[in-house]
Design a protein around this motif. Structure first.
Motif, PDB file in Angstrom:
ATOM      1  N   LYS A 184       0.854  -1.198   0.000  1.00 39.71           N
ATOM      2  CA  LYS A 184       0.000   0.000   0.000  1.00 39.71           C
ATOM      3  C   LYS A 184       0.884   1.241   0.000  1.00 39.71           C
ATOM      4  N   VAL A 185       0.573   2.195  -0.857  1.00 38.48           N
ATOM      5  CA  VAL A 185       1.297   3.464  -0.868  1.00 38.48           C
ATOM      6  C   VAL A 185       0.376   4.545  -0.292  1.00 38.48           C
ATOM      7  N   VAL A 186       0.882   5.294   0.675  1.00 43.22           N
ATOM      8  CA  VAL A 186       0.119   6.401   1.259  1.00 43.22           C
ATOM      9  C   VAL A 186       0.894   7.683   0.967  1.00 43.22           C
ATOM     10  N   CYS A 187       0.249   8.586   0.255  1.00 44.21           N
ATOM     11  CA  CYS A 187       0.912   9.822  -0.154  1.00 44.21           C
ATOM     12  C   CYS A 187       0.376  10.983   0.680  1.00 44.21           C
ATOM     13  N   LEU A 188       1.237  11.547   1.512  1.00 42.49           N
ATOM     14  CA  LEU A 188       0.856  12.664   2.390  1.00 42.49           C
ATOM     15  C   LEU A 188       1.235  13.946   1.654  1.00 42.49           C
ATOM     16  N   GLN A 189       0.248  14.616   1.099  1.00 39.58           N
ATOM     17  CA  GLN A 189       0.508  15.552   0.023  1.00 39.58           C
ATOM     18  C   GLN A 189      -0.052  16.952   0.258  1.00 39.58           C
ATOM     19  N   ALA A 190       0.832  17.948   0.313  1.00 36.20           N
ATOM     20  CA  ALA A 190       0.390  19.348   0.412  1.00 36.20           C
ATOM     21  C   ALA A 190      -0.277  19.773  -0.900  1.00 36.20           C
ATOM     22  N   ASP A 191      -1.296  20.629  -0.775  1.00 36.81           N
ATOM     23  CA  ASP A 191      -2.122  20.953  -1.950  1.00 36.81           C
ATOM     24  C   ASP A 191      -1.379  21.771  -3.015  1.00 36.81           C
ATOM     25  N   GLY A 192      -0.654  22.803  -2.588  1.00 37.13           N
ATOM     26  CA  GLY A 192       0.046  23.627  -3.579  1.00 37.13           C
ATOM     27  C   GLY A 192       1.042  22.799  -4.380  1.00 37.13           C
ATOM     28  N   SER A 193       1.782  21.946  -3.701  1.00 40.41           N
ATOM     29  CA  SER A 193       2.778  21.099  -4.374  1.00 40.41           C
ATOM     30  C   SER A 193       2.093  20.109  -5.310  1.00 40.41           C
ATOM     31  N   ALA A 194       0.944  19.593  -4.892  1.00 40.38           N
ATOM     32  CA  ALA A 194       0.237  18.593  -5.701  1.00 40.38           C
ATOM     33  C   ALA A 194      -0.149  19.151  -7.066  1.00 40.38           C
ATOM     34  N   MET A 195      -0.435  20.458  -7.114  1.00 45.23           N
ATOM     35  CA  MET A 195      -0.923  21.040  -8.374  1.00 45.23           C
ATOM     36  C   MET A 195       0.140  21.055  -9.474  1.00 45.23           C
ATOM     37  N   TYR A 196       1.426  20.886  -9.105  1.00 40.99           N
ATOM     38  CA  TYR A 196       2.472  20.873 -10.130  1.00 40.99           C
ATOM     39  C   TYR A 196       2.394  19.627 -11.003  1.00 40.99           C
ATOM     40  N   THR A 197       2.011  18.521 -10.386  1.00 41.57           N
ATOM     41  CA  THR A 197       2.051  17.237 -11.105  1.00 41.57           C
ATOM     42  C   THR A 197       0.787  16.436 -10.827  1.00 41.57           C
ATOM     43  N   VAL A 198      -0.323  17.138 -10.777  1.00 43.69           N
ATOM     44  CA  VAL A 198      -1.607  16.512 -10.438  1.00 43.69           C
ATOM     45  C   VAL A 198      -1.983  15.417 -11.439  1.00 43.69           C
ATOM     46  N   GLN A 199      -1.439  15.512 -12.660  1.00 45.75           N
ATOM     47  CA  GLN A 199      -1.742  14.518 -13.707  1.00 45.75           C
ATOM     48  C   GLN A 199      -1.349  13.104 -13.296  1.00 45.75           C
ATOM     49  N   ALA A 200      -0.472  12.987 -12.292  1.00 47.96           N
ATOM     50  CA  ALA A 200      -0.063  11.645 -11.835  1.00 47.96           C
ATOM     51  C   ALA A 200      -1.278  10.834 -11.389  1.00 47.96           C
ATOM     52  N   LEU A 201      -2.326  11.525 -10.928  1.00 47.96           N
ATOM     53  CA  LEU A 201      -3.532  10.798 -10.488  1.00 47.96           C
ATOM     54  C   LEU A 201      -4.112   9.986 -11.646  1.00 47.96           C
ATOM     55  N   TRP A 202      -4.056  10.558 -12.832  1.00 48.18           N
ATOM     56  CA  TRP A 202      -4.591   9.853 -14.010  1.00 48.18           C
ATOM     57  C   TRP A 202      -3.800   8.563 -14.264  1.00 48.18           C
ATOM     58  N   THR A 203      -2.477   8.654 -14.150  1.00 52.89           N
ATOM     59  CA  THR A 203      -1.647   7.448 -14.332  1.00 52.89           C
ATOM     60  C   THR A 203      -1.981   6.415 -13.260  1.00 52.89           C
ATOM     61  N   GLN A 204      -2.212   6.889 -12.024  1.00 52.99           N
ATOM     62  CA  GLN A 204      -2.581   5.952 -10.946  1.00 52.99           C
ATOM     63  C   GLN A 204      -3.881   5.227 -11.279  1.00 52.99           C
ATOM     64  N   ALA A 205      -4.846   5.976 -11.838  1.00 52.42           N
ATOM     65  CA  ALA A 205      -6.133   5.354 -12.206  1.00 52.42           C
ATOM     66  C   ALA A 205      -5.924   4.396 -13.376  1.00 52.42           C
ATOM     67  N   ARG A 206      -5.214   4.833 -14.366  1.00 52.05           N
ATOM     68  CA  ARG A 206      -5.047   4.022 -15.565  1.00 52.05           C
ATOM     69  C   ARG A 206      -4.332   2.703 -15.270  1.00 52.05           C
ATOM     70  N   GLU A 207      -3.338   2.778 -14.377  1.00 58.04           N
ATOM     71  CA  GLU A 207      -2.553   1.581 -14.063  1.00 58.04           C
ATOM     72  C   GLU A 207      -3.121   0.822 -12.863  1.00 58.04           C
ATOM     73  N   GLY A 208      -4.215   1.337 -12.286  1.00 51.72           N
ATOM     74  CA  GLY A 208      -4.828   0.662 -11.130  1.00 51.72           C
ATOM     75  C   GLY A 208      -3.885   0.579  -9.942  1.00 51.72           C
ATOM     76  N   LEU A 209      -3.196   1.673  -9.641  1.00 49.77           N
ATOM     77  CA  LEU A 209      -2.171   1.640  -8.591  1.00 49.77           C
ATOM     78  C   LEU A 209      -2.787   1.860  -7.213  1.00 49.77           C
TER      79      LEU A 209
END
Ligand SMILES: Cc1ncc(C[n+]2csc(CCOP(=O)(O)OP(=O)(O)O)c2C)c(N)n1
Length: 513
Positions: free
Chosen positions: A404-429
């Motif tokens: 299990k991966v738990v990502c503790l993520q500040a919001d401003g920083s997340a907006m730089y690479t938010v597209q990673a969420l799509w890869t997580q969904a696509r790859e079922g991570l």
């Protein structure tokens, strides 16, 4: 066989199993070769910062490089900030950057740029393949360069005609440089410093922060009274219940100075001498006291575990130190705060989880509260270039699908690479993101005062607020195929965290701070 196929066969033969990619026209032969050859999983990132950050996360957990595939100078440039973080993490990464065909360069077509010039500051090794028959050998060199200690960034630039031209076949990996062990004099000097009866610190970094290194460090500390302190930012720390606990050197300069005050000898064990992240008026850059002697037991590229072993032998330190106990505090209810959220995460964290932490102003709370959590790996931002968390979590999840991966993520920083969420969904991570939604660049508010900037007016404050408009994180996540929920109380957060941790795929919790 063409050059691209010889490249993919070389990667696969050398054990490079994953390629994080964002390709373009000049990389089409490489992409086609992936289907032809098999054995290299290709993972699409929708921004190059996702690609390079995921390669970093993969390398930290797999202990071997992934490849990246990037599109000419601009594609590489988009990925540089997280390549910087990967370099600072000593993560091995093999970048394959497509370029125009050699004969096309003189025409100065729109995407033409100095790709080597773009690559150099963020790479340890850069090479442009001169033709298709060189590609396999160049790729094998790139992999060996990436795997050389402590873990390096190798960038291979591949002109389109080197991809599509004829090649002889794959190349085999040349011998990879081993980590150097510590010389007997170095070990003897370290032992002398520790026996001096003064106040030594064993300053740990790199592989010293994995279980075997920590166990040895614990024995040395138990025998000599040395304090164990980890670098402030680390690529990977194995911690939690049952392991030797170490404090991280605090980020704020005053707190770091206080921690190291009175230290007579500081032994570098896989670490670099501690320095302030930034300069501040009237504060020192070096964090060790002026009278402190710094000794290098093992530099970052050296075999720190073997060095610790030798030091433990020299000191006759063979008794294990006490390990961290499991903290069983119940998840708190009531008002949301970083500290309360950190207690819940620590209590509910499943065994053997990978924690990716880009929590900025909440980092201290998570770091201290997860000390007694179930055993886990803790991955931090290493180079200060924000926007690493979501890609890092993505790469770690690709490397370790059973964890299990738990990502503790500040919001401003997340907006730089938010597209990673799509890869997580696509790859079922299997990534649960705790999105710390404080609607601001909170850390910069403190920094404004710390650097002594005079009056902060409307413009300055406006540069640090993200609430106009507020980001709708649940919609952002769902829009990229990631299930999500919001929490405004600790009861809601505990329930959301439970849902995220139970799910087998990506989940985002919008935690309203
Ligand atoms: C690539 C890059 N751009 C800009 C910065 C400057 N910077 C440092 S912290 C920060 C804001 C962080 O805000 P957030 O992630 O929301 O965390 P918070 O401070 O609110 O906890 C910025 C913009 C940086 N470190 N890296």
């Amino acid at each position: 066989m063409n050059g691209a196929e010889s490249l993919v066969r070389t990667l696969s033969g050398a054990g490079v199993e994953v390629c994080f990619a964002n390709p373009g026209t000049s990389e089409m032969h490489f992409v086609a070769a992936l289907d032809l050859v098999g054995g290299v999983r290709c993972v699409l990132g929708l921004f190059e910062g996702v690609v390079t950050g995921a390669a970093d996360g993969y390398a930290r957990m797999a202990d071997k490089p992934a490849a990246t595939l990037l599109h000419l100078g601009p594609g590489l440039a988009n990925g540089l900030a997280n390549l910087h973080n990967a370099k600072r993490a000593s993560s091995p990464v093999v970048n394959i950057v497509g370029d125009h065909a050699t004969y096309h360069k003189e025409f100065d077509a729109p995407l033409t740029s100095d790709v080597e010039g773009v690559a150099r500051p963020f790479s340890d090794w850069v090479l442009t393949s001169k033709d298709s028959s060189s590609v396999a050998r160049d790729a094998a060199s790139a992999i060996a360069e990436a795997m050389a200690p402590p873990g390096r960034i190798a960038t291979l630039i591949l002109p389109a005609d080197a991809s599509w031209g004829a090649a002889d076949g794959p190349a085999t990996l040349p011998p990879v440089q081993p980590r150097a062990g510590a010389a007997p004099e170095t070990v003897a000097e370290a032992a002398r410093a520790l026996r001096s009866g003064e106040t030594p610190v064993l300053f740990l970094g790199g592989p010293a922060l994995r279980e075997p290194g920590l166990t040895l460090a614990g024995r040395i500390a138990a025998k000599t009274g040395a304090r164990l302190i980890a670098q402030t930012h680390n690529a990977r720390v194995e911690r939690g219940a049952g392991r030797i606990a170490v404090d991280f050197l605090p980020y704020p300069v005053d707190a770091a100075l206080k921690t190291l005050a009175g230290t007579s000898h500081l032994l570098l064990a896989g670490s670099k001498a501690p320095v302030a992240f930034f300069a501040y008026p009237d504060k020192p850059s070096a964090l060790t006291p002026p009278q402190c002697e710094i000794h290098t037991l093992a530099a970052p590229g050296e075999d720190v575990v073997r060095a610790l072993e030798a030091l433990a032998d020299e000191l006759d330190a063979h008794e294990d130190a006490p390990v961290q106990q499991l903290d069983t505090s119940p998840p708190p209810g009531g008002a949301v705060s970083p500290d309360a959220a950190a207690i819940s995460v620590a209590t509910m964290l499943p065994e053997n989880a990978i924690v990716v932490e880009e929590a900025l102003t909440a980092a201290g709370a998570f770091m201290s509260r997860t000390r007694g959590a179930a055993p886990h790996d803790y991955l931090q931002i290493t180079g200060g270039a924000i926007g690493i968390g979501p890609p890092l979590a993505t790469g770690a999840a690709v490397a370790c699908p059973e964890r299990k991966v738990v990502c503790l993520q500040a919001d401003g920083s997340a907006m730089y690479t938010v597209q990673a969420l799509w890869t997580q969904a696509r790859e079922g991570l299997d990534v649960t993101t705790v999105l710390l939604n404080n609607r601001s660049y909170a850390i910069l508010k403190g920094e404004l005062a710390n650097v002594g900037a005079s009056s902060a007016g409307r413009t300055a404050n406006d540069m640090m607020e993200l609430d106009r408009p507020a980001l709708d994180w649940v919609s952002l996540a769902r829009g990229m195929g990631v299930d999500a929920g919001s929490a405004a109380t600790m009861e809601e957060f505990n329930q959301q965290l439970d849902a995220g941790l139970r799910s087998q795929g990506p989940y985002l919790i919008d935690l309203q701070l």
